[in-house]
Design an enzyme around this catalytic site. Structure first.
Site, PDB file in Angstrom:
ATOM      1  N   ARG A 259     -14.975  10.350   4.931  1.00  0.00           N
ATOM      2  CA  ARG A 259     -14.114   9.826   3.873  1.00  0.00           C
ATOM      3  C   ARG A 259     -14.683   8.487   3.434  1.00  0.00           C
ATOM      4  O   ARG A 259     -15.172   7.709   4.266  1.00  0.00           O
ATOM      5  CB  ARG A 259     -12.676   9.611   4.372  1.00  0.00           C
ATOM      6  CG  ARG A 259     -11.854  10.862   4.542  1.00  0.00           C
ATOM      7  CD  ARG A 259     -11.468  11.495   3.189  1.00  0.00           C
ATOM      8  NE  ARG A 259     -10.639  12.680   3.355  1.00  0.00           N
ATOM      9  CZ  ARG A 259     -11.094  13.930   3.437  1.00  0.00           C
ATOM     10  NH1 ARG A 259     -12.390  14.173   3.362  1.00  0.00           N
ATOM     11  NH2 ARG A 259     -10.256  14.955   3.559  1.00  0.00           N
ATOM     12  N   GLU A 288     -12.754   8.281  -5.926  1.00  0.00           N
ATOM     13  CA  GLU A 288     -13.370   9.541  -6.336  1.00  0.00           C
ATOM     14  C   GLU A 288     -12.595  10.070  -7.527  1.00  0.00           C
ATOM     15  O   GLU A 288     -11.381  10.208  -7.417  1.00  0.00           O
ATOM     16  CB  GLU A 288     -13.334  10.563  -5.194  1.00  0.00           C
ATOM     17  CG  GLU A 288     -14.235  10.172  -4.042  1.00  0.00           C
ATOM     18  CD  GLU A 288     -14.210  11.147  -2.876  1.00  0.00           C
ATOM     19  OE1 GLU A 288     -13.632  12.252  -3.022  1.00  0.00           O
ATOM     20  OE2 GLU A 288     -14.758  10.816  -1.819  1.00  0.00           O
ATOM     21  N   HIS A 307     -18.385  14.876  -3.494  1.00  0.00           N
ATOM     22  CA  HIS A 307     -17.498  15.442  -2.462  1.00  0.00           C
ATOM     23  C   HIS A 307     -17.573  16.978  -2.453  1.00  0.00           C
ATOM     24  O   HIS A 307     -16.572  17.663  -2.704  1.00  0.00           O
ATOM     25  CB  HIS A 307     -16.054  14.965  -2.681  1.00  0.00           C
ATOM     26  CG  HIS A 307     -15.234  14.999  -1.422  1.00  0.00           C
ATOM     27  ND1 HIS A 307     -14.207  14.126  -1.151  1.00  0.00           N
ATOM     28  CD2 HIS A 307     -15.299  15.811  -0.335  1.00  0.00           C
ATOM     29  CE1 HIS A 307     -13.667  14.410   0.025  1.00  0.00           C
ATOM     30  NE2 HIS A 307     -14.328  15.441   0.548  1.00  0.00           N
TER      31      HIS A 307
HETATM   32  C1  DGY Z   1     -11.957  18.245   3.823  1.00  0.00           C
HETATM   33  O1  DGY Z   1     -11.659  19.436   3.987  1.00  0.00           O
HETATM   34  O2  DGY Z   1     -11.310  17.335   4.330  1.00  0.00           O
HETATM   35  C2  DGY Z   1     -13.155  17.946   2.986  1.00  0.00           C
HETATM   36  O3  DGY Z   1     -13.318  16.616   2.758  1.00  0.00           O
HETATM   37  C3  DGY Z   1     -13.108  18.713   1.678  1.00  0.00           C
HETATM   38  O4  DGY Z   1     -13.315  20.020   1.940  1.00  0.00           O
END
Ligand code: DGY
Length: 343
Positions: A259, A288, A307
Protein backbone atom coordinates in the site's frame (compact mmCIF):
# COMPACT_ATOMS: atom_id res chain seq x y z
CA UNK A 1 -30.81 -6.84 13.77
CA UNK A 2 -29.78 -8.91 16.81
CA UNK A 3 -33.45 -9.67 17.31
CA UNK A 4 -33.78 -10.80 13.71
CA UNK A 5 -30.75 -13.07 14.12
CA UNK A 6 -32.28 -14.61 17.22
CA UNK A 7 -35.50 -15.32 15.36
CA UNK A 8 -33.70 -16.75 12.36
CA UNK A 9 -31.70 -19.15 14.49
CA UNK A 10 -34.83 -20.49 16.22
CA UNK A 11 -34.75 -24.07 14.92
CA UNK A 12 -38.45 -24.84 14.40
CA UNK A 13 -39.26 -22.17 11.83
CA UNK A 14 -35.86 -21.02 10.71
CA UNK A 15 -36.47 -22.05 7.08
CA UNK A 16 -39.51 -19.80 6.74
CA UNK A 17 -37.79 -16.84 8.32
CA UNK A 18 -34.66 -17.47 6.27
CA UNK A 19 -36.70 -17.53 3.05
CA UNK A 20 -38.26 -14.21 4.04
CA UNK A 21 -34.89 -12.67 4.94
CA UNK A 22 -33.37 -13.85 1.67
CA UNK A 23 -36.33 -12.65 -0.40
CA UNK A 24 -35.63 -9.21 0.91
CA UNK A 25 -31.85 -9.34 0.56
CA UNK A 26 -30.34 -6.44 -1.32
CA UNK A 27 -26.65 -6.36 -2.10
CA UNK A 28 -24.84 -3.30 -3.35
CA UNK A 29 -21.92 -4.14 -5.63
CA UNK A 30 -20.10 -0.84 -5.61
CA UNK A 31 -18.45 -1.26 -9.04
CA UNK A 32 -19.56 -2.45 -12.42
CA UNK A 33 -18.21 -5.98 -12.87
CA UNK A 34 -18.84 -8.76 -15.40
CA UNK A 35 -21.70 -11.06 -14.35
CA UNK A 36 -19.25 -13.96 -14.11
CA UNK A 37 -17.43 -12.18 -11.25
CA UNK A 38 -20.55 -12.16 -9.10
CA UNK A 39 -22.20 -15.32 -10.41
CA UNK A 40 -22.68 -16.70 -6.85
CA UNK A 41 -24.84 -13.65 -6.07
CA UNK A 42 -26.73 -13.68 -9.35
CA UNK A 43 -27.56 -17.38 -8.92
CA UNK A 44 -29.46 -16.63 -5.73
CA UNK A 45 -32.97 -15.70 -6.80
CA UNK A 46 -33.57 -14.26 -3.36
CA UNK A 47 -30.80 -11.68 -3.71
CA UNK A 48 -31.27 -8.46 -5.58
CA UNK A 49 -28.02 -7.00 -6.83
CA UNK A 50 -27.74 -3.24 -6.96
CA UNK A 51 -24.91 -2.48 -9.37
CA UNK A 52 -22.50 0.40 -9.03
CA UNK A 53 -20.99 2.38 -11.86
CA UNK A 54 -17.79 2.23 -13.86
CA UNK A 55 -15.90 4.55 -11.52
CA UNK A 56 -15.32 4.49 -7.79
CA UNK A 57 -18.40 5.69 -5.96
CA UNK A 58 -18.09 9.13 -4.33
CA UNK A 59 -18.75 9.04 -0.57
CA UNK A 60 -22.04 10.90 -0.80
CA UNK A 61 -23.37 8.50 -3.41
CA UNK A 62 -22.16 5.51 -1.38
CA UNK A 63 -24.12 6.82 1.60
CA UNK A 64 -27.25 7.00 -0.55
CA UNK A 65 -26.79 3.64 -2.20
CA UNK A 66 -26.14 1.63 0.97
CA UNK A 67 -29.36 2.67 2.62
CA UNK A 68 -31.29 -0.45 3.61
CA UNK A 69 -28.98 -2.98 1.97
CA UNK A 70 -28.15 -6.36 3.51
CA UNK A 71 -24.72 -6.66 2.00
CA UNK A 72 -22.01 -4.53 0.42
CA UNK A 73 -19.54 -5.99 -2.05
CA UNK A 74 -16.86 -3.33 -2.18
CA UNK A 75 -13.37 -2.71 -3.47
CA UNK A 76 -10.36 -1.05 -1.89
CA UNK A 77 -11.59 2.29 -3.29
CA UNK A 78 -14.58 2.33 -0.93
CA UNK A 79 -13.88 3.53 2.57
CA UNK A 80 -16.32 1.57 4.70
CA UNK A 81 -16.30 3.51 7.94
CA UNK A 82 -18.82 4.14 10.69
CA UNK A 83 -20.65 6.72 8.63
CA UNK A 84 -21.29 4.17 5.87
CA UNK A 85 -22.45 1.58 8.39
CA UNK A 86 -24.79 4.19 9.88
CA UNK A 87 -26.11 5.12 6.45
CA UNK A 88 -26.76 1.45 5.66
CA UNK A 89 -28.68 0.96 8.87
CA UNK A 90 -29.58 -2.17 10.80
CA UNK A 91 -30.31 -4.25 7.69
CA UNK A 92 -26.60 -4.54 6.92
CA UNK A 93 -25.21 -8.01 7.67
CA UNK A 94 -22.04 -8.27 5.64
CA UNK A 95 -19.30 -6.23 4.02
CA UNK A 96 -17.18 -8.18 1.58
CA UNK A 97 -14.19 -6.67 -0.14
CA UNK A 98 -12.77 -7.87 -3.42
CA UNK A 99 -9.21 -7.50 -2.14
CA UNK A 100 -6.79 -9.07 0.28
CA UNK A 101 -6.10 -5.69 1.90
CA UNK A 102 -8.89 -4.52 4.18
CA UNK A 103 -7.40 -1.35 5.62
CA UNK A 104 -10.27 0.58 3.95
CA UNK A 105 -12.81 -1.12 6.23
CA UNK A 106 -13.39 -0.17 9.85
CA UNK A 107 -13.38 -3.77 11.03
CA UNK A 108 -13.92 -2.86 14.69
CA UNK A 109 -17.01 -0.83 13.85
CA UNK A 110 -18.34 -3.75 11.78
CA UNK A 111 -17.74 -6.13 14.67
CA UNK A 112 -19.58 -3.83 17.06
CA UNK A 113 -22.58 -3.83 14.74
CA UNK A 114 -22.46 -7.59 14.11
CA UNK A 115 -21.62 -7.01 10.48
CA UNK A 116 -19.55 -9.87 9.03
CA UNK A 117 -16.45 -8.89 7.04
CA UNK A 118 -14.99 -10.95 4.20
CA UNK A 119 -11.88 -10.52 2.05
CA UNK A 120 -10.12 -12.44 -0.72
CA UNK A 121 -6.79 -13.91 0.41
CA UNK A 122 -4.86 -16.61 -1.50
CA UNK A 123 -6.56 -16.25 -4.88
CA UNK A 124 -4.41 -13.24 -5.78
CA UNK A 125 -1.11 -14.37 -4.28
CA UNK A 126 0.43 -15.69 -7.51
CA UNK A 127 -0.64 -12.76 -9.66
CA UNK A 128 0.65 -10.21 -7.17
CA UNK A 129 3.95 -12.03 -6.70
CA UNK A 130 4.34 -12.23 -10.48
CA UNK A 131 3.76 -8.48 -10.77
CA UNK A 132 6.25 -7.79 -7.98
CA UNK A 133 8.93 -9.75 -9.85
CA UNK A 134 8.05 -8.02 -13.13
CA UNK A 135 8.22 -4.62 -11.45
CA UNK A 136 11.52 -5.39 -9.75
CA UNK A 137 13.08 -6.44 -13.05
CA UNK A 138 11.54 -3.53 -14.95
CA UNK A 139 13.01 -1.16 -12.38
CA UNK A 140 16.43 -2.73 -11.92
CA UNK A 141 16.93 -3.36 -15.66
CA UNK A 142 15.45 0.02 -16.60
CA UNK A 143 12.89 -1.37 -19.05
CA UNK A 144 10.56 1.64 -19.21
CA UNK A 145 13.43 4.11 -19.37
CA UNK A 146 14.99 2.11 -22.20
CA UNK A 147 11.71 1.75 -24.10
CA UNK A 148 11.04 5.47 -23.75
CA UNK A 149 14.54 6.33 -24.89
CA UNK A 150 14.00 4.20 -28.00
CA UNK A 151 10.64 5.83 -28.77
CA UNK A 152 12.16 9.28 -28.36
CA UNK A 153 14.84 8.42 -30.91
CA UNK A 154 17.57 8.70 -28.27
CA UNK A 155 18.96 5.24 -28.93
CA UNK A 156 22.23 5.81 -30.77
CA UNK A 157 24.08 2.61 -31.40
CA UNK A 158 24.93 -0.27 -29.08
CA UNK A 159 26.89 1.36 -26.28
CA UNK A 160 29.00 -0.41 -23.65
CA UNK A 161 27.61 1.76 -20.85
CA UNK A 162 24.09 2.52 -22.10
CA UNK A 163 21.17 1.72 -19.73
CA UNK A 164 23.21 -0.29 -17.29
CA UNK A 165 21.11 -1.82 -14.55
CA UNK A 166 21.49 -4.12 -11.59
CA UNK A 167 21.06 -7.89 -11.70
CA UNK A 168 19.72 -10.29 -9.10
CA UNK A 169 22.56 -12.82 -9.35
CA UNK A 170 24.59 -12.86 -6.16
CA UNK A 171 22.37 -10.23 -4.57
CA UNK A 172 20.69 -9.91 -1.19
CA UNK A 173 16.94 -9.47 -1.33
CA UNK A 174 14.95 -8.25 1.67
CA UNK A 175 11.22 -8.90 1.90
CA UNK A 176 9.29 -6.73 4.33
CA UNK A 177 6.29 -8.76 5.43
CA UNK A 178 6.75 -12.46 4.73
CA UNK A 179 3.08 -13.37 4.45
CA UNK A 180 1.52 -15.28 1.58
CA UNK A 181 2.56 -12.75 -1.06
CA UNK A 182 6.01 -12.14 0.43
CA UNK A 183 6.75 -15.86 0.39
CA UNK A 184 5.52 -16.22 -3.19
CA UNK A 185 7.79 -13.33 -4.24
CA UNK A 186 10.81 -14.81 -2.45
CA UNK A 187 10.29 -18.24 -4.03
CA UNK A 188 10.09 -16.70 -7.48
CA UNK A 189 13.21 -14.59 -7.00
CA UNK A 190 15.51 -17.26 -5.58
CA UNK A 191 15.99 -19.06 -8.95
CA UNK A 192 17.46 -15.83 -10.38
CA UNK A 193 20.59 -16.60 -8.36
CA UNK A 194 19.83 -14.51 -5.30
CA UNK A 195 22.53 -15.25 -2.74
CA UNK A 196 20.74 -14.25 0.43
CA UNK A 197 17.05 -13.89 1.09
CA UNK A 198 16.18 -11.87 4.18
CA UNK A 199 12.84 -11.00 5.68
CA UNK A 200 11.53 -8.90 8.48
CA UNK A 201 8.19 -8.42 10.16
CA UNK A 202 6.48 -9.12 13.45
CA UNK A 203 8.06 -12.52 14.09
CA UNK A 204 10.23 -15.22 12.56
CA UNK A 205 8.39 -18.02 10.75
CA UNK A 206 10.07 -21.33 11.57
CA UNK A 207 8.58 -22.99 8.47
CA UNK A 208 10.56 -20.63 6.20
CA UNK A 209 13.92 -22.27 5.61
CA UNK A 210 15.00 -20.38 2.51
CA UNK A 211 15.24 -16.92 4.09
CA UNK A 212 16.74 -15.44 7.25
CA UNK A 213 14.65 -13.46 9.69
CA UNK A 214 16.42 -10.19 10.53
CA UNK A 215 15.61 -6.93 12.27
CA UNK A 216 14.12 -4.17 10.14
CA UNK A 217 17.37 -2.22 10.52
CA UNK A 218 19.39 -5.19 9.22
CA UNK A 219 17.03 -5.62 6.30
CA UNK A 220 17.52 -1.99 5.33
CA UNK A 221 21.30 -2.09 5.69
CA UNK A 222 21.99 -5.37 3.94
CA UNK A 223 19.51 -5.61 1.06
CA UNK A 224 20.28 -4.82 -2.58
CA UNK A 225 16.60 -5.15 -3.36
CA UNK A 226 13.79 -4.45 -0.90
CA UNK A 227 10.31 -5.71 -1.68
CA UNK A 228 7.44 -4.46 0.47
CA UNK A 229 4.54 -6.89 0.81
CA UNK A 230 3.29 -6.16 4.33
CA UNK A 231 -0.26 -5.20 5.23
CA UNK A 232 -1.05 -1.57 5.94
CA UNK A 233 -1.69 -1.17 9.67
CA UNK A 234 -1.08 1.55 12.24
CA UNK A 235 2.40 0.04 12.77
CA UNK A 236 3.36 -0.01 9.09
CA UNK A 237 2.04 3.43 8.13
CA UNK A 238 5.03 5.52 6.97
CA UNK A 239 7.33 2.66 7.92
CA UNK A 240 9.71 3.75 5.17
CA UNK A 241 10.73 7.36 5.75
CA UNK A 242 13.91 9.52 5.48
CA UNK A 243 15.76 7.59 8.17
CA UNK A 244 15.03 4.25 6.56
CA UNK A 245 15.99 5.40 3.07
CA UNK A 246 19.26 6.82 4.41
CA UNK A 247 19.99 3.45 6.08
CA UNK A 248 19.65 1.64 2.72
CA UNK A 249 22.50 1.16 0.29
CA UNK A 250 22.92 3.86 -2.37
CA UNK A 251 22.57 1.07 -4.90
CA UNK A 252 19.34 -0.31 -3.42
CA UNK A 253 16.24 -0.90 -5.52
CA UNK A 254 12.99 -0.42 -3.59
CA UNK A 255 9.77 -2.14 -4.72
CA UNK A 256 6.34 -1.64 -3.15
CA UNK A 257 3.33 -3.80 -4.01
CA UNK A 258 1.61 -3.38 -0.62
CA UNK A 259 0.00 0.00 0.00
CA UNK A 260 1.25 3.50 -0.76
CA UNK A 261 0.75 4.60 2.84
CA UNK A 262 3.53 2.25 4.02
CA UNK A 263 5.89 4.81 2.51
CA UNK A 264 6.47 8.44 3.39
CA UNK A 265 6.26 9.47 -0.25
CA UNK A 266 7.93 12.87 0.13
CA UNK A 267 10.90 11.11 1.74
CA UNK A 268 11.01 8.62 -1.13
CA UNK A 269 11.04 11.42 -3.70
CA UNK A 270 13.95 12.99 -1.84
CA UNK A 271 15.83 9.68 -1.63
CA UNK A 272 15.40 9.10 -5.37
CA UNK A 273 16.31 12.67 -6.34
CA UNK A 274 19.44 12.68 -4.22
CA UNK A 275 20.42 9.15 -5.33
CA UNK A 276 20.32 8.02 -1.73
CA UNK A 277 18.81 4.88 -3.23
CA UNK A 278 19.15 3.81 -6.87
CA UNK A 279 15.56 3.31 -7.98
CA UNK A 280 12.01 2.51 -6.97
CA UNK A 281 9.28 0.42 -8.57
CA UNK A 282 5.81 1.13 -7.24
CA UNK A 283 2.50 -0.57 -7.90
CA UNK A 284 0.93 1.46 -5.11
CA UNK A 285 1.24 5.11 -4.18
CA UNK A 286 -0.66 8.00 -2.62
CA UNK A 287 -2.98 9.19 -3.90
CA UNK A 288 -4.25 6.72 -6.46
CA UNK A 289 -4.42 7.72 -9.21
CA UNK A 290 -1.32 9.85 -8.70
CA UNK A 291 -1.47 13.20 -10.56
CA UNK A 292 0.64 13.00 -13.70
CA UNK A 293 2.48 16.17 -12.68
CA UNK A 294 3.57 14.63 -9.37
CA UNK A 295 7.33 14.70 -8.85
CA UNK A 296 7.45 10.93 -8.53
CA UNK A 297 6.05 10.55 -12.04
CA UNK A 298 8.79 12.75 -13.46
CA UNK A 299 11.71 10.84 -11.99
CA UNK A 300 13.57 8.59 -14.42
CA UNK A 301 14.65 6.24 -11.60
CA UNK A 302 11.07 5.56 -10.56
CA UNK A 303 8.81 3.05 -12.30
CA UNK A 304 5.12 3.48 -11.58
CA UNK A 305 2.34 1.11 -12.55
CA UNK A 306 -1.34 1.66 -11.72
CA UNK A 307 -2.06 -0.79 -8.85
CA UNK A 308 -2.28 -3.84 -11.10
CA UNK A 309 -0.84 -6.49 -8.79
CA UNK A 310 -3.94 -8.67 -9.01
CA UNK A 311 -4.98 -7.53 -12.49
CA UNK A 312 -4.86 -10.94 -14.13
CA UNK A 313 -7.96 -12.39 -15.78
CA UNK A 314 -8.46 -15.59 -13.77
CA UNK A 315 -7.38 -13.86 -10.58
CA UNK A 316 -9.94 -11.08 -10.79
CA UNK A 317 -12.64 -13.65 -11.61
CA UNK A 318 -11.70 -15.66 -8.52
CA UNK A 319 -11.56 -12.53 -6.37
CA UNK A 320 -15.03 -11.45 -7.51
CA UNK A 321 -16.53 -14.89 -6.97
CA UNK A 322 -14.94 -15.32 -3.56
CA UNK A 323 -16.18 -11.90 -2.48
CA UNK A 324 -19.65 -12.87 -3.73
CA UNK A 325 -19.53 -16.23 -1.91
CA UNK A 326 -18.66 -14.44 1.31
CA UNK A 327 -21.83 -12.37 0.93
CA UNK A 328 -24.05 -15.35 0.13
CA UNK A 329 -22.69 -17.29 3.12
CA UNK A 330 -23.27 -14.40 5.49
CA UNK A 331 -26.82 -13.88 4.25
CA UNK A 332 -27.49 -17.59 4.75
CA UNK A 333 -26.07 -17.30 8.24
CA UNK A 334 -23.25 -19.66 7.34
CA UNK A 335 -19.55 -19.22 8.04
CA UNK A 336 -17.85 -17.04 5.49
CA UNK A 337 -15.34 -18.91 3.28
CA UNK A 338 -12.76 -16.21 4.02
CA UNK A 339 -13.63 -13.93 6.92
CA UNK A 340 -11.23 -11.14 7.84
CA UNK A 341 -9.07 -12.47 10.72
CA UNK A 342 -10.57 -11.74 14.11
CA UNK A 343 -14.12 -11.27 12.81
C1 DGY B 1 -5.51 -6.14 -2.72
O1 DGY B 1 -6.22 -7.12 -3.00
O2 DGY B 1 -5.45 -5.68 -1.59
C2 DGY B 1 -4.71 -5.55 -3.83
O3 DGY B 1 -4.07 -4.41 -3.46
C3 DGY B 1 -5.57 -5.31 -5.06
O4 DGY B 1 -5.88 -6.50 -5.60
Amino acid sequence: MAALFARISAPFYSRTVFARAMSEAKVLVTRQVPDSFIAPLLQETSIKVIPGGRDAMPKQKLHEMVRGVDGILCTLCDRIDESVLRAAGSSLKVVSTMSVGYNHIDVEACKKQNVAVGYTPDVLTDATAELAVALLLATSRRLFEGALSLRMGQWGSWDPTYMLGKGLKGSTVGVMGMGRIGQAVAKRLLPFGVEKMLYSGRAAKPEIDYADFVSFEQLLERSDFIVVTCALTAETTNLFSSEQFSTMKNTAVFVNVARGEVVDQAALVQALKSNQIAAAGLDVMTPEPIPTNHELVQLSNCVLVPHIGSAEEQTRLMMGQLAARNIVAALKQESLPTPVPGT
